[in-house]
Structures are given as C-alpha cells and as structure tokens.
Design a protein around this motif. Structure first.
Motif, PDB file in Angstrom:
ATOM      1  N   UNK A  43     -37.127 117.306 -49.544  1.00  0.00           N
ATOM      2  CA  UNK A  43     -36.054 116.832 -48.595  1.00  0.00           C
ATOM      3  C   UNK A  43     -35.418 115.557 -49.331  1.00  0.00           C
ATOM      4  N   UNK A  44     -35.498 115.236 -50.525  1.00  0.00           N
ATOM      5  CA  UNK A  44     -34.884 114.109 -51.376  1.00  0.00           C
ATOM      6  C   UNK A  44     -35.292 112.882 -51.295  1.00  0.00           C
ATOM      7  N   UNK A  45     -36.566 112.902 -50.589  1.00  0.00           N
ATOM      8  CA  UNK A  45     -37.113 111.480 -50.622  1.00  0.00           C
ATOM      9  C   UNK A  45     -38.045 111.152 -51.729  1.00  0.00           C
ATOM     10  N   UNK A  46     -37.510 111.082 -52.844  1.00  0.00           N
ATOM     11  CA  UNK A  46     -38.416 110.894 -54.245  1.00  0.00           C
ATOM     12  C   UNK A  46     -39.155 110.064 -54.321  1.00  0.00           C
ATOM     13  N   UNK A  47     -38.996 108.786 -53.854  1.00  0.00           N
ATOM     14  CA  UNK A  47     -39.986 107.577 -54.266  1.00  0.00           C
ATOM     15  C   UNK A  47     -41.036 107.529 -52.954  1.00  0.00           C
ATOM     16  N   UNK A  48     -40.642 108.087 -51.846  1.00  0.00           N
ATOM     17  CA  UNK A  48     -41.963 108.448 -50.974  1.00  0.00           C
ATOM     18  C   UNK A  48     -42.678 109.610 -51.289  1.00  0.00           C
ATOM     19  N   UNK A  49     -42.073 110.470 -51.949  1.00  0.00           N
ATOM     20  CA  UNK A  49     -43.166 111.906 -52.570  1.00  0.00           C
ATOM     21  C   UNK A  49     -43.991 111.162 -53.683  1.00  0.00           C
ATOM     22  N   UNK A  50     -43.496 110.314 -54.687  1.00  0.00           N
ATOM     23  CA  UNK A  50     -44.254 109.650 -55.523  1.00  0.00           C
ATOM     24  C   UNK A  50     -45.353 108.895 -54.944  1.00  0.00           C
ATOM     25  N   UNK A  51     -45.126 108.288 -53.945  1.00  0.00           N
ATOM     26  CA  UNK A  51     -46.080 107.436 -53.129  1.00  0.00           C
ATOM     27  C   UNK A  51     -47.239 108.385 -52.631  1.00  0.00           C
ATOM     28  N   UNK A  52     -46.764 109.305 -52.108  1.00  0.00           N
ATOM     29  CA  UNK A  52     -47.933 110.219 -51.479  1.00  0.00           C
ATOM     30  C   UNK A  52     -48.651 111.113 -52.485  1.00  0.00           C
ATOM     31  N   UNK A  53     -47.752 111.646 -53.648  1.00  0.00           N
ATOM     32  CA  UNK A  53     -48.549 112.296 -54.858  1.00  0.00           C
ATOM     33  C   UNK A  53     -49.848 111.335 -55.177  1.00  0.00           C
ATOM     34  N   UNK A  92     -38.707 112.794 -41.431  1.00  0.00           N
ATOM     35  CA  UNK A  92     -39.288 111.743 -42.345  1.00  0.00           C
ATOM     36  C   UNK A  92     -40.325 111.139 -41.695  1.00  0.00           C
ATOM     37  N   UNK A  93     -40.166 110.584 -40.560  1.00  0.00           N
ATOM     38  CA  UNK A  93     -41.141 109.734 -39.934  1.00  0.00           C
ATOM     39  C   UNK A  93     -42.286 110.172 -39.716  1.00  0.00           C
ATOM     40  N   UNK A  94     -42.074 111.613 -39.157  1.00  0.00           N
ATOM     41  CA  UNK A  94     -43.487 112.180 -38.805  1.00  0.00           C
ATOM     42  C   UNK A  94     -44.697 112.420 -39.899  1.00  0.00           C
ATOM     43  N   UNK A  95     -44.115 112.585 -41.133  1.00  0.00           N
ATOM     44  CA  UNK A  95     -44.958 112.532 -42.230  1.00  0.00           C
ATOM     45  C   UNK A  95     -45.944 111.387 -42.307  1.00  0.00           C
ATOM     46  N   UNK A 152     -37.853  98.756 -39.216  1.00  0.00           N
ATOM     47  CA  UNK A 152     -37.134  97.568 -39.764  1.00  0.00           C
ATOM     48  C   UNK A 152     -35.764  97.942 -40.389  1.00  0.00           C
ATOM     49  N   UNK A 153     -35.744  99.344 -40.780  1.00  0.00           N
ATOM     50  CA  UNK A 153     -34.756  99.742 -41.640  1.00  0.00           C
ATOM     51  C   UNK A 153     -33.716 100.886 -40.788  1.00  0.00           C
ATOM     52  N   UNK A 154     -32.523 100.830 -40.444  1.00  0.00           N
ATOM     53  CA  UNK A 154     -31.856 101.729 -39.825  1.00  0.00           C
ATOM     54  C   UNK A 154     -31.729 103.153 -40.482  1.00  0.00           C
ATOM     55  N   UNK A 155     -32.551 103.937 -40.070  1.00  0.00           N
ATOM     56  CA  UNK A 155     -32.797 105.149 -40.654  1.00  0.00           C
ATOM     57  C   UNK A 155     -31.655 106.257 -40.059  1.00  0.00           C
ATOM     58  N   UNK A 163     -32.744 103.529 -48.464  1.00  0.00           N
ATOM     59  CA  UNK A 163     -33.562 102.314 -48.675  1.00  0.00           C
ATOM     60  C   UNK A 163     -34.864 102.221 -48.249  1.00  0.00           C
ATOM     61  N   UNK A 164     -35.116 103.028 -47.227  1.00  0.00           N
ATOM     62  CA  UNK A 164     -36.491 103.461 -46.814  1.00  0.00           C
ATOM     63  C   UNK A 164     -37.258 104.078 -47.649  1.00  0.00           C
ATOM     64  N   UNK A 165     -36.840 105.036 -48.205  1.00  0.00           N
ATOM     65  CA  UNK A 165     -37.247 105.789 -49.323  1.00  0.00           C
ATOM     66  C   UNK A 165     -37.780 104.790 -50.524  1.00  0.00           C
ATOM     67  N   UNK A 166     -36.796 103.994 -50.852  1.00  0.00           N
ATOM     68  CA  UNK A 166     -37.112 103.052 -51.952  1.00  0.00           C
ATOM     69  C   UNK A 166     -38.506 102.145 -51.709  1.00  0.00           C
ATOM     70  N   UNK A 167     -38.492 101.744 -50.167  1.00  0.00           N
ATOM     71  CA  UNK A 167     -39.402 100.541 -49.806  1.00  0.00           C
ATOM     72  C   UNK A 167     -40.666 101.426 -49.628  1.00  0.00           C
ATOM     73  N   UNK A 168     -40.636 102.572 -49.280  1.00  0.00           N
ATOM     74  CA  UNK A 168     -42.074 103.089 -48.962  1.00  0.00           C
ATOM     75  C   UNK A 168     -42.398 103.306 -50.486  1.00  0.00           C
ATOM     76  N   UNK A 169     -41.796 103.897 -51.529  1.00  0.00           N
ATOM     77  CA  UNK A 169     -42.212 103.831 -52.822  1.00  0.00           C
ATOM     78  C   UNK A 169     -43.032 102.904 -53.267  1.00  0.00           C
ATOM     79  N   UNK A 170     -42.410 101.657 -52.806  1.00  0.00           N
ATOM     80  CA  UNK A 170     -43.080 100.208 -53.342  1.00  0.00           C
ATOM     81  C   UNK A 170     -44.472 100.075 -52.866  1.00  0.00           C
TER      82      UNK A 170
END
Length: 175
Positions: A43-53, A92-95, A152-155, A163-170
C-alpha cells in the motif's frame, strides 16, 4: 525417557509448558509483523513496512532465544505450529492498533511466566525472563508511539500519510 530427563533438570514441567507457549506466541508475533509489513509495502508505506520487517525479525530472535533456553536447561523445546495470520487490514492505522494489542498480549503472557517462576522458586528462569520484561516495555512504548503519530499528523492528506510513514520508520532508531 521423559521422566528420566525430567530428573536431570530443575526446570519444572509447568514452566517448560509456559515457555513453549511463549515460544509459539513470539513466533506468531513474527509472522503477524511480516504480514503487516507486506500489507504496508503493497500500500505504499515503505518506511513503515521496513520498520515492521525489522520487528518481524526481532520477534523471531525473541522466539529463538526462548527456544534455545529451554533446551539449555534440560527441557524440550517444541517447534511451534503457526496458524493463519491476518493478511489484509482496513487501514494504515489498524495495522498499528493490531501491533499494540499484540505487544500487550505478549507482555501479559511474559508477566504470567515471571509470576509462575516466583511461585515455583525458579530464579534462573525468572532472571532469564527479566530480559523480556525490559524488552516488552520498549516494544509497547514503540507501538504506542506509532499510534500517537496518527493523532499528531493529519493523515487525511497524501502529504500527511507520507510524513506519517517517514516518522513511523524512525521509531526505535532514535534511542
């Protein structure tokens, strides 16, 4: 033969059963995170995906640490059978809601093992499990942080989701 082996270990059968159940829970958590990461990736959330991998791999390490401990202390580690895991999520949030719930369940299970160790005077296993107690505090904190970011971020906008994807990745790398 099992009775003979049981005489050669201080590991109580009830605790061995609980540790094997925890092995299964950790292995299942790894598979859940892998499925979540795949959904995020698709679904295009690459940074969040990396975090969960990375989380999936970490949970696998938690499983192996327990598995090896059981054998090390003379028990019998059982390779768990993992059932089906959810592959699709409504949002996205339900994950991350599912991830937090999973971490809370793992924490509760670990606390029960520690309580059982105290009840059985198994101080070696209790001491071993304290690593998991500390680890779970971090895991829950990170899962809660991911959900806080949704507030905190307008999704509702594409840039907000980016922006949310990037922040979750961190998350987790800031420590």
């Amino acid at each position: 033969m099992k009775d003979l082996m049981r005489q050669r270990t201080s590991l109580k059968e009830e605790i061995e059963i609980a540790l094997n159940a925890q092995c299964k829970m950790e292995a299942e958590a790894s598979q859940k995170y892998l499925a979540m990461a795949s959904w995020l990736d698709r679904n295009g959330f690459e940074k969040s995906a990396e975090y969960l991998y990375a989380q999936a791999e970490e949970e696998r390490e938690h499983f192996l640490k327990l598995f090896k401990y059981i054998n090390e202390v003379g028990g019998t580690a059982i390779t768990p059978t993992i059932g089906e895991v959810i592959q699709e999520y409504p949002s996205f949030k339900s994950v991350f809601e599912a991830a937090l719930q999973s971490e809370i369940s793992v924490t509760n299970a670990i606390n029960k093992i520690v309580a059982k160790c105290r009840e059985e005077n198994d101080y070696a296993t209790e001491q071993f499990m304290m690593w998991y107690v500390v680890e779970q505090r971090e895991e829950e904190k990170n899962a809660r942080r991911a959900l806080e970011l949704f507030d905190l971020i307008d999704v509702e906008s594409a840039t907000g989701k980016f922006a949310l994807d990037k922040e979750i990745g961190k998350i987790g790398s800031q420590e």
